[in-house]
Design an enzyme around this catalytic site. Structure first.
Site, mmCIF file in Angstrom:
data_model
loop_
_atom_site.group_PDB
_atom_site.id
_atom_site.type_symbol
_atom_site.label_atom_id
_atom_site.label_comp_id
_atom_site.label_asym_id
_atom_site.label_seq_id
_atom_site.Cartn_x
_atom_site.Cartn_y
_atom_site.Cartn_z
ATOM 1 N N ARG A 25 -44.063 44.428 -60.024
ATOM 2 C CA ARG A 25 -44.749 43.241 -60.533
ATOM 3 C C ARG A 25 -45.005 43.384 -62.025
ATOM 4 N NH1 ARG A 25 -50.429 44.311 -57.156
ATOM 5 N NH2 ARG A 25 -50.807 46.386 -58.000
ATOM 6 N N ASP A 66 -60.207 49.495 -51.084
ATOM 7 C CA ASP A 66 -60.535 48.490 -52.096
ATOM 8 C C ASP A 66 -61.880 48.856 -52.730
ATOM 9 O OD1 ASP A 66 -58.261 46.946 -51.795
ATOM 10 O OD2 ASP A 66 -59.113 45.735 -50.179
HETATM 11 N N1 UDP Z 1 -46.253 43.335 -50.316
HETATM 12 C C1 UDP Z 1 -44.983 42.818 -50.259
HETATM 13 N N2 UDP Z 1 -44.640 41.791 -51.088
HETATM 14 C C2 UDP Z 1 -45.498 41.262 -51.985
HETATM 15 C C3 UDP Z 1 -46.813 41.784 -52.055
HETATM 16 C C4 UDP Z 1 -47.154 42.822 -51.204
HETATM 17 O O1 UDP Z 1 -44.150 43.277 -49.469
HETATM 18 O O2 UDP Z 1 -45.119 40.334 -52.720
HETATM 19 C C5 UDP Z 1 -46.604 44.443 -49.405
HETATM 20 C C6 UDP Z 1 -46.372 45.794 -50.066
HETATM 21 O O3 UDP Z 1 -45.933 46.721 -49.095
HETATM 22 C C7 UDP Z 1 -47.738 46.150 -50.586
HETATM 23 C C8 UDP Z 1 -48.640 45.588 -49.489
HETATM 24 O O4 UDP Z 1 -47.979 44.396 -49.068
HETATM 25 O O5 UDP Z 1 -47.906 47.546 -50.755
HETATM 26 C C9 UDP Z 1 -50.070 45.292 -49.919
HETATM 27 O O6 UDP Z 1 -50.046 44.401 -51.011
HETATM 28 P P1 UDP Z 1 -51.252 44.250 -52.029
HETATM 29 O O7 UDP Z 1 -50.938 43.092 -52.917
HETATM 30 O O8 UDP Z 1 -52.525 44.224 -51.259
HETATM 31 O O9 UDP Z 1 -51.140 45.605 -52.860
HETATM 32 P P2 UDP Z 1 -51.984 46.211 -54.090
HETATM 33 O O10 UDP Z 1 -52.382 45.083 -55.008
HETATM 34 O O11 UDP Z 1 -53.138 46.962 -53.477
HETATM 35 O O12 UDP Z 1 -50.975 47.129 -54.728
#
Ligand code: UDP
Length: 374
Positions: free
Chosen positions: A279, A350
């Site tokens: 991202r 979190d």
């Molecule tokens: N995930 C995904 N696609 C996305 C966003 C998240 O496959 O566009 C999956 C991915 O495995 C990720 C998990 O969902 O580790 C949790 O996402 P979150 O956005 O909660 O992650 P964080 O912001 O904690 O890194």
């Protein structure tokens, strides 16, 4: 009588515990080996632009816990903020988390909520009745097309392994909605601290009974000076990696600077496998109440943490769980140490849960210590 405690780590866990103890009249020494407080929530203003930078990746505060929300509001002004994430896949931009807009965008339809619900239910794999893995969870509820587009590539990049190897719990973090609500979280309270997270932790630590030493590793401290230790460092490191290393994913942030706007939103996920990052975050969008001419973004690259890398996400697979059991057995013998937080307990936590647990642990400790007359 005043008693002396040591908190290892000046992130939310260490700071909140220190505050609870100090308010009850105890003296607390908080140490952190880094040169700054607030752990991975650390934010700081960029020297050139004045933009609040989330140095260790994006942190959005959200909770259902009224007490935790009140707690954080004691130390900062929480500004209204709703996390709305977009995803780029095969040259198109979609709304996340998967909602009615995403479904209609993806399938080129204009379905109503009820129609979309039926449609997606039909795509789901009905042979999967008790999903255990990330992939089974996705296939059971969304079917293969949405899974491939939004989850498989992103997850492979983020975790470095097939979603068949990951637990369903990781996917359960994300909602799926049959309306146009694109709020990334379901929680009652959500917001962004007006002056960043570092200031919150600074204020939590600002108590006459708390002394903070930065640049101070746990290994360099004389433990005999303290009657009890709250340790928020890596669990395996405490035991000198006696059983081997617990696995973590680490992140590398590649900075992008531009004039004006870069991507027009705070978080853009990239779900194509051939895009090397997961991202891009554009920091100024985390403070929509501020205005900045220029912009600073982070491209986020995930990889397996090596020995000298910063640990971010605990990889809780079968092997790690067995190792974790061994470390937990060792930890339970350390009666003068409480292991806390993401690194101390090796969990994907979190911020709100971290704070809740820290408050509860400090209270429980004080209650027991009071009873046994320590
Ligand atoms: N995930 C995904 N696609 C996305 C966003 C998240 O496959 O566009 C999956 C991915 O495995 C990720 C998990 O969902 O580790 C949790 O996402 P979150 O956005 O909660 O992650 P964080 O912001 O904690 O890194």
């Amino acid at each position: 009588m005043m008693k002396s405690y040591l908190c290892v780590g000046a992130g939310f866990s260490g700071a909140v515990i220190a505050r609870e103890l100090s308010e009850k009249g105890h003296t607390v020494h908080v140490i952190d080996e880094r040169s700054h407080i607030a752990g991975n929530c650390h934010t700081e203003r960029d020297e050139k632009t004045g933009i609040q930078i989330h140095r260790y990746g994006p942190h959005i505060f959200h909770t259902d816990d009224q007490q935790v929300w009140d707690y954080i509001n004691r130390f900062t002004v929480m500004m209204p903020y709703v996390n709305r994430v977009k995803a780029t896949y095969k040259g198109k931009v979609y709304s996340l988390p998967i909602n009615l807009h995403t479904i209609n965008q993806f399938f080129g339809t204009c379905m109503s909520p009820a129609e979309a619900k039926d449609f997606i239910a039909n795509l789901g794999d009905k042979s999967i009745t008790d999903p255990q893995t990330f992939e089974e969870q996705a296939l059971a509820f969304l079917g293969n097309d949405l899974y491939q587009a939004f989850f498989r590539g992103y997850t492979l990049k983020q975790w470095g392994m097939e979603p068949t190897e990951l637990p369903a719990s990781i996917l359960k973090r994300l909602p799926v909605r049959f309306n146009y609500d694109d709020n990334y979280f379901n929680h009652r309270f959500q917001g962004m601290p007006k002056n960043g997270y570092t200031e919150i932790v600074e204020k939590i630590l600002d108590h006459p009974n708390i002394q903070v030493s930065l640049g101070t590793a746990f290994e360099s401290v004389d433990r005999s000076e303290y009657q009890h230790i709250f340790y928020s460092g890596p669990l395996d490191r405490y035991f000198q990696y006696a059983h081997g290393r617990l696995g973590y994913r680490t992140l590398e942030f590649r900075e992008i600077r531009a004039t004006g706007d870069y991507q027009g939103t705070a978080v853009m996920n990239y779900s194509d496998l051939d895009v090397p990052y997961t991202r891009i975050t554009e920091h100024k969008y985390f403070t929509p109440w501020e205005t900045h001419e220029d912009t600073v973004c982070f491209e986020e690259h995930s990889s397996l943490a090596g020995e000298n890398d910063i640990p971010y996400y605990p990889i809780r697979l079968v092997n790690e769980k067995a190792l974790l059991d061994q470390y937990q057995a060792l930890a339970s013998q350390e009666l003068q140490v409480t292991f806390v937080g993401r690194l101390g307990t090796y969990r994907y936590l979190d911020m709100d849960v971290t704070i809740r647990e820290a408050i509860d642990l400090a209270k429980a400790h004080l209650a027991v210590a009071g009873k046994v007359g320590l």
